[in-house]
Design a protein around this motif. Structure first.
Motif, mmCIF file in Angstrom:
data_model
loop_
_atom_site.group_PDB
_atom_site.id
_atom_site.type_symbol
_atom_site.label_atom_id
_atom_site.label_comp_id
_atom_site.label_asym_id
_atom_site.label_seq_id
_atom_site.Cartn_x
_atom_site.Cartn_y
_atom_site.Cartn_z
ATOM 1 N N LEU A 6 0.755 -1.027 -0.381
ATOM 2 C CA LEU A 6 0.097 -0.106 -0.448
ATOM 3 C C LEU A 6 0.937 1.019 -0.292
ATOM 4 C CD1 LEU A 6 -2.369 -0.694 3.369
ATOM 5 C CD2 LEU A 6 -2.928 -0.738 0.161
ATOM 6 N N GLU A 28 -8.014 -2.712 3.206
ATOM 7 C CA GLU A 28 -6.845 -3.359 2.878
ATOM 8 C C GLU A 28 -7.545 -4.830 3.498
ATOM 9 O OE1 GLU A 28 -4.970 -5.153 -0.355
ATOM 10 O OE2 GLU A 28 -6.213 -3.818 0.123
ATOM 11 N N ARG A 31 -10.764 -5.640 2.440
ATOM 12 C CA ARG A 31 -11.151 -6.412 1.266
ATOM 13 C C ARG A 31 -10.575 -7.357 0.689
ATOM 14 N NH1 ARG A 31 -8.668 -6.991 -2.753
ATOM 15 N NH2 ARG A 31 -6.769 -6.712 -1.874
#
Length: 56
Positions: A6, A28, A31
């Protein structure tokens, strides 16, 4: 951030920037968790929505 691939946003160890980066990590992880369970990823987000823009 590096391990999760990231981008680091803003200035390292600056409170508001660290909060944004922490939120990005959480998003994240959520997800990836949904993806592993085969759940839809859209969550109402619009494709092409602008990301946070840093203005200094």
């Amino acid at each position: 951030m590096h391990t999760m691939r990231l981008p680091l946003e803003g200035t390292h160890h600056r409170g508001d920037d660290d909060a944004w980066n922490s939120a990005a990590i959480l998003a994240e992880l959520l997800r990836r968790s949904r993806e592993e369970r085969g759940e839809p990823l859209d969550c109402g987000e619009k494709k092409g929505a602008p990301k946070r823009v840093m203005k200094w």
